[in-house]
Write an enzyme that holds these catalytic residues in place. Sequence first.
Site, PDB file in Angstrom:
ATOM      1  N   TYR A 164    -130.792 -30.343 -42.243  1.00 34.02           N
ATOM      2  CA  TYR A 164    -130.508 -29.058 -41.638  1.00 34.02           C
ATOM      3  C   TYR A 164    -129.190 -28.534 -42.192  1.00 34.02           C
ATOM      4  O   TYR A 164    -128.163 -29.191 -42.110  1.00 34.02           O
ATOM      5  CB  TYR A 164    -130.417 -29.201 -40.123  1.00 34.02           C
ATOM      6  CG  TYR A 164    -130.075 -27.908 -39.434  1.00 34.02           C
ATOM      7  CD1 TYR A 164    -131.083 -27.026 -39.077  1.00 34.02           C
ATOM      8  CD2 TYR A 164    -128.764 -27.553 -39.186  1.00 34.02           C
ATOM      9  CE1 TYR A 164    -130.784 -25.828 -38.467  1.00 34.02           C
ATOM     10  CE2 TYR A 164    -128.462 -26.352 -38.577  1.00 34.02           C
ATOM     11  CZ  TYR A 164    -129.471 -25.490 -38.215  1.00 34.02           C
ATOM     12  OH  TYR A 164    -129.181 -24.294 -37.621  1.00 34.02           O
ATOM     13  N   TRP A 214    -127.206 -25.062 -44.745  1.00 34.68           N
ATOM     14  CA  TRP A 214    -127.274 -23.816 -45.512  1.00 34.68           C
ATOM     15  C   TRP A 214    -126.803 -24.068 -46.934  1.00 34.68           C
ATOM     16  O   TRP A 214    -125.842 -23.466 -47.407  1.00 34.68           O
ATOM     17  CB  TRP A 214    -126.375 -22.770 -44.878  1.00 34.68           C
ATOM     18  CG  TRP A 214    -126.757 -22.313 -43.512  1.00 34.68           C
ATOM     19  CD1 TRP A 214    -127.144 -23.082 -42.453  1.00 34.68           C
ATOM     20  CD2 TRP A 214    -126.758 -20.968 -43.047  1.00 34.68           C
ATOM     21  NE1 TRP A 214    -127.383 -22.303 -41.354  1.00 34.68           N
ATOM     22  CE2 TRP A 214    -127.142 -20.992 -41.690  1.00 34.68           C
ATOM     23  CE3 TRP A 214    -126.457 -19.752 -43.631  1.00 34.68           C
ATOM     24  CZ2 TRP A 214    -127.249 -19.852 -40.916  1.00 34.68           C
ATOM     25  CZ3 TRP A 214    -126.550 -18.612 -42.857  1.00 34.68           C
ATOM     26  CH2 TRP A 214    -126.947 -18.660 -41.522  1.00 34.68           C
TER      27      TRP A 214
END
Length: 766
Positions: free
Chosen positions: A112, A114
Amino acid sequence: MTRGLPLTATHWGTYRAEVTDGRVTALHNFEHDSDPSEIGHGIVDALTAPSRITAPMVRESWLNDGPGARTDQRGKEAFVEVSWQEATRMVADELTRVHDTHGAQAIYAGSYGWASAGRFHHAQSQMKRFLNCAGGFTRSLYTYSFAAAEAMVPHVLGSYREFMNTTTSWRSVADSGELVVAFGGIPVKNAQIDSGGVGSHVQRDGLHSACEAGVAFVNVSPLSSDMIPELNAQWLPARPNSDVAIMLGLAHTLYTESLHDPDFMERYCVGFDRFLPYLTGETDGQPKTADWAAEVSELSAGDIRALARRMARQRTMISVSWSLTRAHHGEQPFWMGITLAAMLGQIGLPGGGITFGYAASNSIGGDYRQMPGASVPQGQNPVNRFIPVARIADMLENPGGRFHFDGQVLRYPDIRLIWWAGGNPYHHHQDLNRLARAWEKPETVIVNDWCWTATARRADIILPTTTHLERDDLMMSLRDPYVIAMEKAAEPPDGARNDHEIFRNLAAHMGFEEAFTGGMDEADWLRWLYDKTRQSAAAEGLGLPDWQELQDKGWHRTPPPVTATVKMRAFREDPEERALATPSGKIEVYCKTVADFGYADCPGHPTWMEPYEWLGNAGKYPLHLISNQPSNKLHSQLDQGSVSRRGKIDGREPVLLNPADAAQRDIREGDLLRLFNGRGACLGVAQVSDHIRPGVVQISTGSWWDPDDDGMCRHGNPNVLTRDIGTSSLGQGPTAHSCLIEVERFSGTPPPVRAFEPPVIRRRKG
């Protein structure tokens, strides 16, 4: 003149790279961005900083004694540099061992984060495609940003993402709106970023245009800074976690003064009759009056009544911050916000209704047509096992244990191998000391990363990756009008590889390279992704330039829609033909599906429930901690870079507290503070301000975790303090914003911050 410099796109903006002697020496803001973010500039010095990982690494005990060796030394022990050939063999052998001995469900690929705004070099997509080819893995579901809403809102509206992605635009608010009431504020600092990448920042201009058009703003938040000062917003400094009670007080006033819209409730909603006895107190003996809400929130009952009347007579937009979902019972604020908007009868009207978090990211409220950007196909995961995203420590501590989630009773898998690519759970997760203990359970941890984050330090095998400046890619965001041809600006360190190359080599070693690559190299994939997107865009009436034209120009901008976006307009205009995807086809104020789950912590209609920690039950720890998003980095990304470091004080995170709380503790501006509770402690530097309400302390997230021997973070990571428990049995989201602490001046010699120093690295002789 910078227009001819290579373009790169990130989650926090698009930039042009200045390169000298093969090295990126500066970034320049994209010439079409009216409000560029400084965050991206922080990568320039980080590219060659000591925190950069430039060769594959293996934890010393794991290398010498095999999987499971001295897992308590993760984060403490030296690493040994190995060749890519050795690292590839070790990873392939370990994957095979775990598959053969424990099954594919014993592999947890959380990943998880970015890592990249690029469509091809997207770490999660590459890793999941590889692991699906290799036999599967246990996955995570939903996001730390708003997991409770992702579980709850589909029961109420039929979808969450659909309506988040079609938020009523600022253009509509400016044209038709009169009042914006923002629970959790509208913090423009959060709008620097967007998950698919940013071509141009729009939130500040959107807010200004609405304000200049005469729209008034109300900021319901413990922080006045959750709205920019130019808006001249009315500040209602509510107790944290009291938003649902305030909304109930507003709803009670609307109902008892006949200011609500019964026709809207009848035509577009179901279940108001089941909710009403709770609102009036018939079911529990407590009417949810403005006076009751005032006691819970410590706002004025008169202010609550006045706001309800104002909302009823004006075209009103209710904005509910994503942050409100990250608290105990975080499902309730969005549900109650929808109910309050429905009572006003303005859902689906221009400038009115409800939005899920203006400025939570750059795109929310932007004027754009959704870009159907193609993604790397991940294939089919043969393993049908998952956990809610924030339940990592629970899973590791309780293999085989039962848990409730959205009407299901599931079991945690027995995880033997964790693989993380493109994220940092030691930023997102709560109660980091607990996570570190649970992190000792797996036999092997593999991390793909380009720098020594706290997660990388706690790996057994590290596979060093490239950055967005060191590869070609495409930014094609669902929620941004720009398409960016990202051009490689510089070569990476000799020992770093992009994720696709890492997984391709592993797939070749394990005998399924063709299945993983699809017979295509990087250039083929980029062209395939663009061609697929161009075809889909054409079907939606969006024309994109051909491949060569895009490469020559570097960017393309799709035009905005002819009319301003209004969320749920189609449903309002024809609730039969455009019915919602709920069992009733309507807004479910009372939801039988949820009620039938029988959850004591999430009943069948929106409800105020006392959080496990908040100022209403404070004792030993009398201050409420707000650990909000930082202004100078994205989560923990680029914390080691120059922009983030400039925001620190003596190398540590600032801590905001009210003058009354500071005086009570003899704290002065610039003092080194110790923030603590029964879960842990961290250090930070005092900033005293009346822009925060009494009883509340604020420290941003994102500082790289830097624990001493007792688990105190020397750097200022507040997630050593937050509790790791789910929002409810329904959503099981994170609850960082329900947290009580105490603060004191730190005594003794301040310990040095070691967060950005690499661990001990040993190199083999010969």
